[in-house]
Design an enzyme around this catalytic site. Structure first.
Site, mmCIF file in Angstrom:
data_model
loop_
_atom_site.group_PDB
_atom_site.id
_atom_site.type_symbol
_atom_site.label_atom_id
_atom_site.label_comp_id
_atom_site.label_asym_id
_atom_site.label_seq_id
_atom_site.Cartn_x
_atom_site.Cartn_y
_atom_site.Cartn_z
ATOM 1 N N CYS A 1 44.614 43.434 42.880
ATOM 2 C CA CYS A 1 43.541 44.433 42.733
ATOM 3 C C CYS A 1 42.942 44.483 41.338
ATOM 4 C CB CYS A 1 44.069 45.813 43.123
ATOM 5 S SG CYS A 1 44.501 45.905 44.858
ATOM 6 N N LEU B 1 46.141 53.016 47.417
ATOM 7 C CA LEU B 1 47.591 52.834 47.487
ATOM 8 C C LEU B 1 48.086 51.805 46.479
ATOM 9 C CD1 LEU B 1 48.320 49.995 49.146
ATOM 10 C CD2 LEU B 1 47.784 51.413 51.097
ATOM 11 N N LYS C 1 36.249 53.902 43.789
ATOM 12 C CA LYS C 1 37.366 52.960 43.811
ATOM 13 C C LYS C 1 37.294 51.970 42.644
ATOM 14 C CE LYS C 1 40.862 50.564 44.911
ATOM 15 N NZ LYS C 1 41.504 50.103 46.088
ATOM 16 N N ALA D 1 52.846 49.308 27.397
ATOM 17 C CA ALA D 1 52.414 48.045 26.776
ATOM 18 C C ALA D 1 53.367 46.932 27.210
ATOM 19 C CB ALA D 1 52.408 48.180 25.263
HETATM 20 C C1 UDX Z 1 46.464 49.261 41.769
HETATM 21 C C2 UDX Z 1 46.074 50.740 41.678
HETATM 22 O O1 UDX Z 1 47.109 51.454 40.970
HETATM 23 C C3 UDX Z 1 45.891 51.327 43.069
HETATM 24 O O2 UDX Z 1 45.474 52.683 42.969
HETATM 25 C C4 UDX Z 1 44.859 50.509 43.802
HETATM 26 O O3 UDX Z 1 44.699 50.982 45.104
HETATM 27 C C5 UDX Z 1 45.245 49.036 43.828
HETATM 28 O O4 UDX Z 1 45.475 48.554 42.498
HETATM 29 P P1 UDX Z 1 48.718 47.936 42.326
HETATM 30 O O5 UDX Z 1 47.924 46.670 42.198
HETATM 31 O O6 UDX Z 1 49.680 48.090 43.459
HETATM 32 O O7 UDX Z 1 47.725 49.182 42.432
HETATM 33 O O8 UDX Z 1 49.532 48.060 40.973
HETATM 34 P P2 UDX Z 1 49.718 49.099 39.781
HETATM 35 O O9 UDX Z 1 50.939 49.892 39.981
HETATM 36 O O10 UDX Z 1 48.466 49.828 39.499
HETATM 37 O O11 UDX Z 1 49.995 48.061 38.589
HETATM 38 C C6 UDX Z 1 49.033 47.076 38.257
HETATM 39 C C7 UDX Z 1 49.521 46.188 37.147
HETATM 40 O O12 UDX Z 1 49.504 46.891 35.907
HETATM 41 C C8 UDX Z 1 50.928 45.635 37.308
HETATM 42 O O13 UDX Z 1 50.913 44.265 36.934
HETATM 43 C C9 UDX Z 1 51.743 46.450 36.315
HETATM 44 O O14 UDX Z 1 52.856 45.734 35.846
HETATM 45 C C10 UDX Z 1 50.726 46.688 35.224
HETATM 46 N N1 UDX Z 1 50.986 47.896 34.407
HETATM 47 C C11 UDX Z 1 50.983 49.123 34.983
HETATM 48 C C12 UDX Z 1 51.179 47.759 33.037
HETATM 49 O O15 UDX Z 1 51.165 46.650 32.494
HETATM 50 N N2 UDX Z 1 51.390 48.887 32.280
HETATM 51 C C13 UDX Z 1 51.397 50.130 32.839
HETATM 52 O O16 UDX Z 1 51.587 51.095 32.088
HETATM 53 C C14 UDX Z 1 51.193 50.249 34.229
#
Ligand code: UDX
Length: 430
Positions: free
Chosen positions: A257, A147, A201, A249
């Site tokens: 996570c 999630l 995972k 970017a």
């Molecule tokens: C993540 C995984 O997506 C999820 O499947 C897992 O269960 C837990 O870790 P989450 O930590 O809620 O979920 O955030 P996510 O939406 O994946 O974003 C993670 C980070 O990456 C954020 O800081 C976001 O800003 C950054 N991000 C995301 C980017 O910098 N660029 C992107 O293109 C996408």
């Protein structure tokens, strides 16, 4: 079927509410009394859209919360949703909370019941826990959770895949009953062994982190060549094998996570004697952290070389929008570092102010966007909340001391900001 959910953090609280929504009788158990009190009152202890309505709907009927682990005794399925943060003394995962919860649960297990691990763990952990659980006559399965914060209820009720790590026995049948609704809606189910399920995972999160750092590395190349990383990402993203998602970017990834999972995965590979296989993840981490340095350098550049004594407005402090989570938040890190460098920083976030204040009480927090940018000599956009994209640059321009914006998320409408008289700088964008 009665279900217990042990650990009611971001994962467990949503999972408990989701299981109740699916019609099960659920008890959520946590050692944190304040969290349990809030949940038992129908309040979410953190910001997660859609969670509170579910809590209010089911608390008082089939959903209860308690600090007493003995309440698990009457359940036939026990979900482990315990946090596995980074150890304070190294890059590996800290399993003390998970081990403590399992140790306390063991005396309450009965033959024929099922323990289901959802926590993200170093490969090999599930087999170790399975041996303990099987000694009571119960079974263990591993069912990792994918999630995303901000969409946690949706992802729980309508997952894009289900992974069941089992050692045979009746675990698969019970898991298929638990997830009957999602399976009826054609959600793919992957049934596998325990180590594969754990690795699914950690590999998924390592891949997502790598994808983000890949595009951020390309952003560094764009910065010295005058190329535009957003256009580049659009162009390569049209290739279905690559895809545009997670090629945003900017200031990089944070949260509870991806950063710790990338580090724990490497640490586990090293323990297993195959550290070289995941050596590239050190680079993924390094690229990610370098983006923060880049924003600090851009801020200094905008302020004639030194941020000390200069007023800076910061937009966003959570690690991503639609969350109040500030764990390993790039935005919070940059804000703190600016203060350490002597800048006068005022931070505004639509929902994360309170959680940021708890860990960084020395920062100055604004109640509104306008207040954060008031008299600022440069504005930093660090978390892509819709409120910031919707803001009118012309109106904001009347409040600042200098119309300079650094878009750490590359998602403000740069033409509009430039047309309103702002100097606009993104990360790797022309
Ligand atoms: C993540 C995984 O997506 C999820 O499947 C897992 O269960 C837990 O870790 P989450 O930590 O809620 O979920 O955030 P996510 O939406 O994946 O974003 C993670 C980070 O990456 C954020 O800081 C976001 O800003 C950054 N991000 C995301 C980017 O910098 N660029 C992107 O293109 C996408």
């Amino acid at each position: 079927m009665r279900i217990s959910v042990i650990g009611t953090g971001y994962l467990g609280a949503v999972h408990a509410a989701g299981m109740a929504e699916l019609g099960f009788e659920v008890v959520g158990i946590d050692v944190d009394a304040a969290k349990v009190t809030a949940l038992a009152d129908g309040r979410a202890p953190f910001y997660e859209p859609e969670l509170e309505p579910l809590l209010r709907k089911h608390v008082g009927s089939r959903l209860t919360f308690t600090t007493d682990l003995a309440a698990a005794a009457g359940s036939s399925v026990h979900f482990l949703c315990i946090g596995t943060p980074q150890r304070s003394d190294g890059p590996g995962a800290d399993l003390t909370y998970l081990d403590a919860a399992v140790g306390s649960l063991l005396p309450h297990l009965r033959p024929g019941t099922l323990v289901v691990g959802k926590s993200t763990v170093p490969v090999g952990t599930a087999a170790r826990i399975a041996d303990l659980v099987e000694a009571t006559g119960a079974e263990l399965a591993w069912n990792p959770e994918f999630l995303r914060e901000g969409y946690a209820v949706e992802d729980t009720l309508r997952p894009d895949r289900l992974v069941f790590g089992v050692r045979g026995g009746g675990a698969e049948v019970i898991l298929r009953q638990v997830y009957a609704d999602a399976i009826a809606a054609d959600t793919p189910v992957v049934v596998t062994d325990l180590p594969t399920s754990e690795l699914v995972k950690t590999s998924a999160n390592a891949f997502l982190a790598t994808k983000i750092s890949f595009i951020n590395a390309i952003a560094e190349i764009c910065e010295v060549t005058g190329a535009d990383v957003t256009t580049l990402a659009d162009a390569i993203g049209h290739d279905a094998r690559i895809g545009r998602k997670f090629l945003g970017a900017g200031l990089g990834f944070g949260g509870g996570c991806l950063p710790k999972d990338v580090r724990a995965f490497q640490a586990r590979a090293t323990e297993l004697g195959v550290g070289d296989s995941l050596k590239f993840l050190a680079e993924v981490d390094a690229v990610n952290l370098r983006r923060r340095e880049r924003v600090l350098a851009l801020a200094a550049e905008a302020l004639d070389g030194d941020v000390a004594g200069r007023r800076i407005g910061v937009l966003g402090v959570s690690f991503k929008p639609h969350s109040d989570d500030v764990r390993d938040s790039p935005a919070l890190d940059v804000s703190r570092r600016l203060v350490e460098l002597g800048a006068e920083v005022r931070v505004y976030d639509p929902v994360a102010t309170e959680s940021a204040r708890r860990v960084a009480p020395h920062l100055e927090y604004a109640d509104t966007l306008g207040e954060a940018v008031h008299e600022a000599e440069v504005v930093l956009h660090l978390t892509e909340w819709p409120e910031f994209r919707a803001a009118d640059p012309a109106a904001l321009g009347t409040q600042v001391a200098r119309r300079q914006v650094i878009d750490g998320r590359n998602c403000l409408d740069r033409e509009r900001w430039r047309a309103a008289g702002w100097s606009y700088v993104g990360l790797g964008v022309a």
